[in-house]
Design an enzyme around this catalytic site. Structure first.
Site, PDB file in Angstrom:
ATOM      1  N   ASP A   1       0.503  -1.060  -0.160  1.00 32.16           N
ATOM      2  CA  ASP A   1       0.110   0.385  -0.233  1.00 32.16           C
ATOM      3  C   ASP A   1       0.885   1.080  -0.144  1.00 32.16           C
ATOM      4  O   ASP A   1       0.523   2.641   0.230  1.00 32.16           O
ATOM      5  CB  ASP A   1      -0.581   0.269   1.531  1.00 32.16           C
ATOM      6  CG  ASP A   1      -2.182  -0.807   1.690  1.00 32.16           C
ATOM      7  OD1 ASP A   1      -2.430  -1.644   0.041  1.00 32.16           O
ATOM      8  OD2 ASP A   1      -2.861  -1.487   2.181  1.00 32.16           O
TER       9      ASP A   1
ATOM     10  N   ASP B   1       4.921  -9.335   9.459  1.00 35.75           N
ATOM     11  CA  ASP B   1       4.496  -7.602   8.917  1.00 35.75           C
ATOM     12  C   ASP B   1       6.304  -7.605   8.465  1.00 35.75           C
ATOM     13  O   ASP B   1       7.628  -8.131   8.603  1.00 35.75           O
ATOM     14  CB  ASP B   1       4.784  -7.101  10.590  1.00 35.75           C
ATOM     15  CG  ASP B   1       3.413  -6.395  11.098  1.00 35.75           C
ATOM     16  OD1 ASP B   1       2.152  -7.537  10.330  1.00 35.75           O
ATOM     17  OD2 ASP B   1       3.020  -6.547  12.424  1.00 35.75           O
TER      18      ASP B   1
ATOM     19  N   ASP C   1       9.274  -6.200   9.889  1.00 33.16           N
ATOM     20  CA  ASP C   1      10.487  -6.278  10.740  1.00 33.16           C
ATOM     21  C   ASP C   1      10.055  -7.399  10.799  1.00 33.16           C
ATOM     22  O   ASP C   1      11.212  -7.219  11.999  1.00 33.16           O
ATOM     23  CB  ASP C   1       9.802  -4.269  11.716  1.00 33.16           C
ATOM     24  CG  ASP C   1       8.684  -4.986  11.840  1.00 33.16           C
ATOM     25  OD1 ASP C   1       7.681  -6.232  11.633  1.00 33.16           O
ATOM     26  OD2 ASP C   1       8.534  -5.038  13.247  1.00 33.16           O
TER      27      ASP C   1
ATOM     28  N   ASP D   1      -5.967  -8.629  14.397  1.00 37.95           N
ATOM     29  CA  ASP D   1      -5.589  -9.983  14.567  1.00 37.95           C
ATOM     30  C   ASP D   1      -6.650 -10.617  15.957  1.00 37.95           C
ATOM     31  O   ASP D   1      -6.538 -11.370  15.865  1.00 37.95           O
ATOM     32  CB  ASP D   1      -4.528  -9.928  15.096  1.00 37.95           C
ATOM     33  CG  ASP D   1      -3.972  -8.431  15.638  1.00 37.95           C
ATOM     34  OD1 ASP D   1      -4.516  -7.871  16.630  1.00 37.95           O
ATOM     35  OD2 ASP D   1      -2.612  -8.437  15.757  1.00 37.95           O
TER      36      ASP D   1
END
Length: 489
Positions: free
Chosen positions: A91, A144, A146, A237
Site C-alpha cells: 500500500d 509484518d 520488521d 488480529d
C-alpha cells in the site's frame, strides 16, 4: 471535605481492586505456565506426505528501510517452491514500491506477487482481506515488515494442521535489537512475559489466545468461517482471533518456534505502537466481551477472557489510583481517615507483587539464575515498572477512545533496521509525528509526583513514597524521551 476524601478513597480502592483481580488472573497463568513446563517438551507431529499449498502474506506500507530484508528472509524459506506463494501486499506511496519491484527480480524461481490495491481502505485488515481473495494457498502465513522468519518456519508449523479443527498457529516473537538501548531492553522484558507466560498459560488450558498480527499461520477456511478480516478495530488480529475461537476453532501456541523482529528503538515509535494496540484492545473488548460472557464457554475461560480483553484497562486504573492517592496522602498526614483504610490499601498492592513474579519468571526462562542476572533484573525491573506507570496517561487516553467508539486511523509503527544502516534513528524519514499535547501533560504529572514525593519526605510520611517516586521517575523519563524522539515543527 470528609465526603470528598471518602470519594477519593472509594475511587482509589476500586482501581486498586481491579489491578488485584487482574493480577490473580496473571497468577493463575503463571501456575499453568509452570505446569506446562514440567510436562516437558511436546513431540512435534510428523511431516505430511505431501506439503499443502501455503500463501505468505507480507502487508507493507512505506517500509523502505526493511522491505529488502523481509523479502530475503521469506525467499529463504525451506518449502517446496511449487507449493509456496508470496504476496507483497503493498500500500506504499513512496519509493518502497520501486524497491520491491527491483528486489523480486532477484528471485525469478519463486512465486512472488507484488499486489497493489486501488486505495488503502481498511488499512492492514483491508490489505489482508484483499490478498486473501487472491490467495492460492490452503494456509496463510503472515509477517509484518520488521520480521525475519527462520528458514524452517513453515516446516515447523504446517504439520500441526493435520488436526482438522486447528485454525491458527502462533509462534513466539524474539528480538533482533534487544540490546540496542535501555528502551528496547524494557520492551523485550514486557513482550517476553506475554509470549512466555501469558500465551502458554492461556493455551495450555484452552482459554482464548490471540494471533499477534504476525509470526503465525492461519487455515484459510478459518478466516472465512469467522467472517474474514474486519477493520472496525485497530487490532484486527485480536478481533479475528476471538471471532474464530467463538466458532470453536482451536488455536495452538508454539513457544519453541521463534520469529525474530525489530523493537521500536525510540519513544515516539513505541507510543504509536502502544496506542494502536491499547485502543484496539479496548475496541475489541467492547465488540466481544458480551458475546464471550454469554457463550457456553467454561467459567475459567470467561474469567481469563475478561482479563485478556480488559488488560489495557489496567492503565486507566493506574492513572485513576495515582491521582486519587494524592489527597489520600494529605489525609494521612492530617489524620482525617481511619488507619484501617491504609492497611486495606496495602493489601491491594499485592497485585504488583504477583505481576512482578510473572516478569521474573519470563526473564529467567531458559537462562541461568546467576547472581549477575538476578542483580540485572533487580536493576531493570523497577525501571520497567516506572516507565510502564509513566505510559499510563498515554495509554489511558487510547483505552477511553476505544471504549467510547472514537475512531482514528491505523498509524504504522516506523521501522528502522538500525543494525544494517550506518546512520542514526534521528535520520529516519518516517519519524514524522508531531509531539501531542498529552506529552506535555506527562511532564507536568512527573513534576507533580516529584513534588508529592518530596513533600512526603518533609512530612516524614513514607507510606506512598515508593509509589509516588516511581510515578515521578516514569512520567519524567517518558516525557524526556518523547521530547527527543518527536519531530519538531
Amino acid at each position: 471535605m470528609t465526603l470528598l476524601l471518602i470519594l477519593c478513597a472509594l475511587i482509589y480502592g476500586i482501581a486498586m481492586l481491579f489491578i488485584l483481580l487482574y493480577s490473580m488472573a496473571q497468577a493463575h497463568l503463571l501456575y499453568r505456565f509452570r505446569l506446562f513446563r514440567r510436562l516437558g517438551k511436546r513431540a512435534a507431529p510428523p511431516a505430511p506426505e505431501v506439503w499443502p499449498a501455503v500463501t505468505v502474506q507480507l502487508p507493507v506500507y512505506n517500509e523502505k528501510y526493511v522491505v529488502e530484508r523481509l523479502i530475503d528472509s521469506v525467499a529463504a524459506l525451506d518449502y517446496p517452491a511449487d507449493k509456496l506463494e508470496v504476496q507483497l501486499l503493498d500500500d506504499s506511496d513512496d519509493e518502497t514500491s520501486e524497491i520491491i519491484k527491483i528486489k523480486i527480480k532477484q528471485y525469478p524461481h519463486l512465486n512472488l506477487r507484488h499486489i497493489r490495491r486501488p486505495d488503502r481502505s481498511g488499512f492492514k485488515a483491508g490489505a489482508l482481506k484483499y490478498g486473501l481473495a487472491l490467495a492460492q494457498g490452503e494456509f496463510i502465513a503472515i509477517f509484518d515488515a520488521d520480521f525475519t522468519p527462520q528458514p524452517d518456519f513453515l516446516k515447523q508449523t504446517i504439520p500441526y494442521f493435520a488436526n482438522a479443527k486447528l485454525g491458527m498457529v502462533q509462534t513466539r516473537w524474539t528480538h533482533l535489537n534487544k540490546d540496542y538501548s535501555i528502551l528496547t531492553r524494557l520492551q523485550a522484558l514486557a513482550l517476553d512475559a506475554h509470549f512466555f507466560v501469558e500465551q502458554v498459560g492461556r493455551n495450555s488450558q484452552h482459554a482464548f489466545i490471540n494471533f499477534n498480527g504476525t509470526g503465525g499461520v492461519w487455515r484459510k477456511a478459518t478466516i472465512l468461517d469467522a467472517g474474514n478480516w474486519q477493520d472496525d478495530t485497530l487490532t484486527e488480529d485480536l478481533d479475528l482471533s476471538y471471532r474464530a475461537q467463538l466458532k470453536d476453532w482451536q488455536f495452538l501456541y508454539l513457544p519453541e518456534v521463534e520469529s525474530p523482529a525489530e523493537l521500536p528503538p525510540v519513544m515516539s515509535a513505541l507510543k504509536s505502537q502502544q496506542f494502536r494496540w491499547t485502543k484496539g484492545g479496548a475496541e475489541s473488548a467492547v465488540k466481544h466481551l458480551g458475546t464471550v460472557l454469554r457463550s457456553g464457554k467454561p467459567l475459567r475461560t470467561k474469567y481469563h477472557a475478561l482479563a485478556h480483553l480488559l488488560n489495557s484497562a489496567v492503565f486507566v486504573a493506574l492513572l485513576v489510583a495515582s491521582v486519587a492517592s494524592i489527597p489520600l496522602l494529605w489525609a494521612k498526614v492530617h489524620n482525617l481517615l481511619p488507619s484501617g483504610a491504609y492497611e486495606a490499601a496495602a493489601v491491594m498492592l499485592l497485585g504488583f507483587v504477583v505481576i512482578s513474579l510473572v516478569y521474573f519468571q519470563a526473564n529467567f526462562l531458559g537462562k541461568s539464575m546467576g547472581m549477575h542476572r538476578v542483580l540485572g533484573f533487580l536493576l531493570y525491573y523497577p525501571l520497567f515498572l516506572s516507565v510502564s506507570m509513566g505510559m499510563a496517561l498515554h495509554n489511558a487516553v487510547a483505552v477511553w477512545e476505544g471504549w467510547t467508539g472514537r475512531k482514528s486511523p491505523f498509524i504504522r509503527t516506523p521501522k528502522f533496521n538500525l543494525e544494517a544502516r550506518q546512520h542514526t534513528w534521528q535520520e529516519n524519514f518516517y519519524r514524522n509525528m508531531q509531539m501531542p499535547f498529552t506529552t506535555y501533560l506527562e511532564g507536568l504529572l512527573g513534576l507533580l509526583f516529584l513534588a508529592v514525593a518530596i513533600w512526603s519526605v518533609v512530612q516524614q510520611e513514607y507510606v506512598m513514597l515508593i509509589f509516588h517516586s516511581m510515578l515521578a521517575l516514569g512520567y519524567l523519563l517518558v516525557f524526556y524521551h518523547s521530547a527527543l524522539s518527536y519531530r519538531r515543527t
